[in-house]
Enzyme design. Structure first.
Site, PDB file in Angstrom:
ATOM      1  N   TRP B 324      58.605 -13.457  20.183  1.00  0.00           N
ATOM      2  CA  TRP B 324      58.545 -14.837  19.681  1.00  0.00           C
ATOM      3  C   TRP B 324      59.944 -15.316  19.281  1.00  0.00           C
ATOM      4  CZ3 TRP B 324      60.015 -16.828  14.950  1.00  0.00           C
ATOM      5  CH2 TRP B 324      59.629 -18.136  14.674  1.00  0.00           C
ATOM      6  N   HIS B 325      60.756 -14.369  18.742  1.00  0.00           N
ATOM      7  CA  HIS B 325      62.084 -14.757  18.271  1.00  0.00           C
ATOM      8  C   HIS B 325      63.005 -15.152  19.411  1.00  0.00           C
ATOM      9  CE1 HIS B 325      60.724 -12.884  14.555  1.00  0.00           C
ATOM     10  NE2 HIS B 325      61.655 -13.591  13.967  1.00  0.00           N
ATOM     11  N   GLY B 326      62.778 -14.605  20.571  1.00  0.00           N
ATOM     12  CA  GLY B 326      63.653 -14.986  21.668  1.00  0.00           C
ATOM     13  C   GLY B 326      63.439 -14.091  22.865  1.00  0.00           C
TER      14      GLY B 326
END
Lengths: 328, 471
Positions: B324-326
């Site tokens: 989700w963060h990247g």
């Protein structure tokens, strides 16, 4: 009174008290700030020398620490005398980390009025100090450099962004805000172990002197962006020189002669063609003595500024060029 | 328009001034306009993306709410999940998969292949997509009623204080606040908001950005050029940077929302005082960890079923949390490490519950161990590549001499983070995150004066962007 109003008022009162204390204390924060606060006296000296019957020729040395370290006053005075100038008297406007923005507005604020005209302005610069870059330290511009009459033109043409304009206006009303960048270096360079070395390493890694966390005193700070053209945030600076053109126009309108002098650096560099063209167009002499790295090793002890021997050699080389330039 | 820019505060002053003069419906219309203006300042082109997500999820939720048929309801919720995740996937992960495909292409000796176009990542897309997703899922589960008005729902999705970096709000919490008249900004709201805004600015400008100056330097050097203590202190600096940066943003968002009559959820609760990974995730980015728990971990089976299923669910949840963060392997590794650590912790809880000593010494030891393991995961999170992270780990085995950089880093951590951690320790002992708002006003004035003086005199040499804006 409601308690939160008391909190806000107490904080505001404390800040006001600090502001009142800061004004007289400010010059003690750094030698550089003391130098800047002395611009009024500098203008007085210029006025006295030019109009006070002293029969002296005030010469303004305009630049930053490259000029302050690179000018040997004695050799330059002698050189100016040889070039035919009567009783040259040098005055320095050479605050740290300044570039064409501070030089333009500083000249207009302190020396463009009646009675404070120098006979000659020697503008000492390296390659990138003359381009129209983002304003460094808009709060200091507000407090020390921009005259009341220039506020509107600064906000319109040079502030660049809303944030920069706000910092400029806050700096204009608050010395606490204007000089805030001096506190950190003063404290850290003196009290944090290893800070000078670590800060130099980090700033070198950033690749732009403009980002330097500068030492508090004269002589050991990095200068504005000589390393490259990349601005903080990575943007490429536009190679325009409107501020230089405005300075040339201001100086010419007041009937003062201007000479641009390139300062030697450890590596050779070449002034942009656009600057040469502006000088040609406006008939401003430019000395390119600093472009090539002709000084012997060891003349740049901190890797950037000239030492006294280097300054004397630089001035001797400049003096020989000045003869021709001043007689034109 | 950064929260730490003058531009934002001028914008907010105008918003507050106009907002206070309007009635409820007009307030919502005005806040929606202000939110779109705020987002448009980043990149107006992506407003169309928010509008599309808003319109689609609004329609889907209404269809779910109207229908009695489980099949229809399921079809609409599936469509909503697919569309939302599809948009997120295209804008966030296209580049990652394209570059991985490109690498695979080369490894297989098929020559070079480059995608024909690149996609810009819209600011805050992960945050508002998760907020939109939670809404349709909650409507499907019957936990939330469909929004009565498109305008209210649009404001729920795009409310500017939390639009680009959270907290990720739930419809059951935020939507009723949008739909119903909100309290005016009385003294208590002003006080709480001021507390959040000032502490948020301190965490972002003073703590995070000053730590970023050091951490960015250390993480930009080749690992072979770093002394062991430089690696260690560099990771400490990053740990405080990311905490100050993200929790600072959340605090400002909560404070600004308070002044506008909204109560946003708490997103951080002194996370570095955690004594276990489970506790850490109950204190760190609470809005995301609770989202992952409710919409991923529990639907996967949670701790139901066997212990191995439980470990698998933890690992999967954290892996996806990392992604989700990247779109980067370092985030996947970061999530995987947290998942594995949570699984090991769950296993150890099962085996050592009876013999555990819960004295102060144990708590201090557990706190130190947890902090250092969190730092280990931050190393992967911050590194540009897994090779760099492993190289930095390898650099820890060397001569532990004190260099100038180490001495400076340690001193600056003590100077900037030390007072804040003491303050958090006090909050921790009080057990009330708003404890400062409840002490006598002179104490509060002293703390605020300290914050203002630090903001004034110790801005960072190089201002940094908010880290989580890129997520």
């Amino acid at each position: 009174m409601k308690s939160e109003a008391k909190v806000v008022l107490a904080v505001a009162a404390a800040l006001l008290a600090m502001e009142l204390v800061a004004r007289p204390f400010e010059p003690r924060l750094s030698l550089d700030l003391a130098h800047i606060r002395g611009f009024d006296q500098l203008a007085e000296r210029v006025g006295k020398a030019s109009n006070g019957g002293e029969e002296a020729s005030p010469v303004l040395v305009l630049g930053n620490s490259l000029a302050r370290n690179g000018v040997d006053a004695e050799v330059l005075t002698e050189g100016l005398r040889d070039a035919g100038m009567k009783e040259p008297r040098l005055v320095f406007m050479t605050a740290d980390s300044t570039d064409i923005a501070q030089w333009l507005y500083g000249y207009r604020r302190y020396l463009d009025g009646p009675g404070a005209k120098p006979a000659l302005v020697l503008l000492f610069t390296a390659r990138s100090h003359l381009s129209d870059r983002r304003i460094q330290g808009p709060e200091a511009m507000g407090a020390y450099y921009v005259a009341n009459g220039d506020v509107q033109s600064f906000l319109r043409e040079d502030a660049g962004s809303l944030d920069s304009a706000c910092s400029f206006l806050l700096g204009r009303v608050s010395r606490l805000f204007a000089a805030r960048g001096r506190v950190r270096p003063l404290l850290f360079y003196n009290w944090v172990p290893g800070y000078e070395v670590a800060a130099r390493q980090i700033n070198q890694g950033l690749g732009d002197g403009a980002l330097a966390d500068e030492p508090p005193a004269h002589g050991s700070g990095e200068e504005v962006g000589e390393v490259g053209e990349v601005q903080p945030g990575g943007e490429k600076s536009a190679q325009s020189f409107h501020r230089l053109e405005r300075l040339i126009e201001t100086v010419r309108e007041s009937g003062v002669k201007l000479v641009i002098v390139t300062v030697p650096l450890p590596e050779p560099y070449r002034m942009p063609e656009a600057i040469r063209e502006i000088c040609r167009k406006n008939e401003v002499p430019i000395s390119l003595v600093g472009e090539s790295a002709w000084l012997p090793d060891g003349r740049f002890p901190d890797g950037y500024h000239l030492n006294p021997e280097g300054a004397a050699e630089f001035m001797e080389a400049l003096s020989s060029e000045l003869k021709g330039m001043l007689s034109e | 328009m950064w929260f730490n820019s003058f531009g934002f505060w001028i914008f907010l002053a105008v918003v507050l001034a106009v907002h206070s003069r309007l009635g409820h419906r007009n307030r919502n219309r005005f806040l929606l306009l202000a939110s779109y203006f705020f987002y448009g300042c980043w990149d107006w082109r992506f407003l169309s993306l928010i509008l599309f997500t808003t319109a689609f999820d609004y329609t889907a939720a209404r269809a779910i709410g109207r229908s009695e048929s489980p099949a229809v309801r399921k079809r609409w919720v599936t469509a909503s999940v697919c569309v939302d995740l599809g948009i997120l996937g295209i804008f966030k992960y296209f580049g990652f998969f394209a570059s991985e495909l490109e690498r695979l292409w080369e490894v297989m000796g098929l020559g070079s292949w480059t995608p024909a176009f690149q996609i810009i990542l819209p600011v805050g897309i992960s945050f508002y997509t998760f907020q939109a997703l939670s809404y349709t899922i909650d409507v499907y589960r019957g936990q939330t009623k469909p929004a009565g008005s498109f305008l209210d729902f649009a404001l729920y999705i795009s409310f500017f204080p939390q639009l680009v970096a959270g907290p990720i709000e739930r419809s059951s919490h935020l939507l009723p606040q949008v739909e119903n008249p909100r309290p005016r900004c009385d003294e208590a709201r002003f006080r709480d908001g001021l507390y959040h805004v000032l502490t948020g600015l301190f965490k972002k400008v003073v703590l995070a950005d000053n730590m970023a100056w050091i951490a960015n330097h250390i993480f930009s050097k080749p690992p072979s050029d770093l002394a062991p203590l430089e690696v260690l202190t560099g990771v400490y600096a990053f740990a405080f940077q990311i905490y100050g940066d993200f929790s600072g943003y959340s605090s400002i968002a909560i404070g600004v929302a308070k002044w506008l009559g909204f109560d946003l959820m708490e997103n951080f609760r002194q996370p570095y005082f955690s004594t276990s990974p489970r506790e850490f995730w109950r204190r760190w980015h609470i809005s995301l960890s609770s989202w992952l728990r409710d919409y991923l971990y529990i639907p996967l089976g949670g701790n139901r079923g066997g212990k191995w299923q439980n470990y698998r669910n933890l690992l999967l949840t954290m892996l996806l949390g990392g992604l989700w963060h990247g779109a980067s392997w370092t985030f996947v590794i970061w999530g995987g490490l947290h998942g594995a650590w949570l699984a090991v912790h769950r296993w150890s809880e099962g085996t050592s519950a009876r013999t555990r000593v819960r004295g102060r010494l144990y708590q201090a030891f557990a706190l130190l161990v947890t902090f250092h393991l969190v730092c280990l995961t931050w190393l992967f999170f911050r590194a540009e590549s897994a090779e760099q992270a492993l190289g930095m780990l390898g650099a820890l085995w060397g001569d532990w001499k004190m260099t100038d950089l180490t001495a400076t880093t340690l001193t600056l951590i003590c100077f900037f983070a030390g007072p804040w951690m003491i303050f958090e320790w006090w909050i921790e002992r009080k057990g009330d995150s708003l404890a400062l708002a409840k002490v006598a006003w002179p104490w509060r004035a002293m703390v605020y004066l300290y914050i203002v003086v630090m903001l004034l005199f110790f801005p960072p040499p190089v201002p940094s962007e908010f880290i989580y804006f890129q997520f």
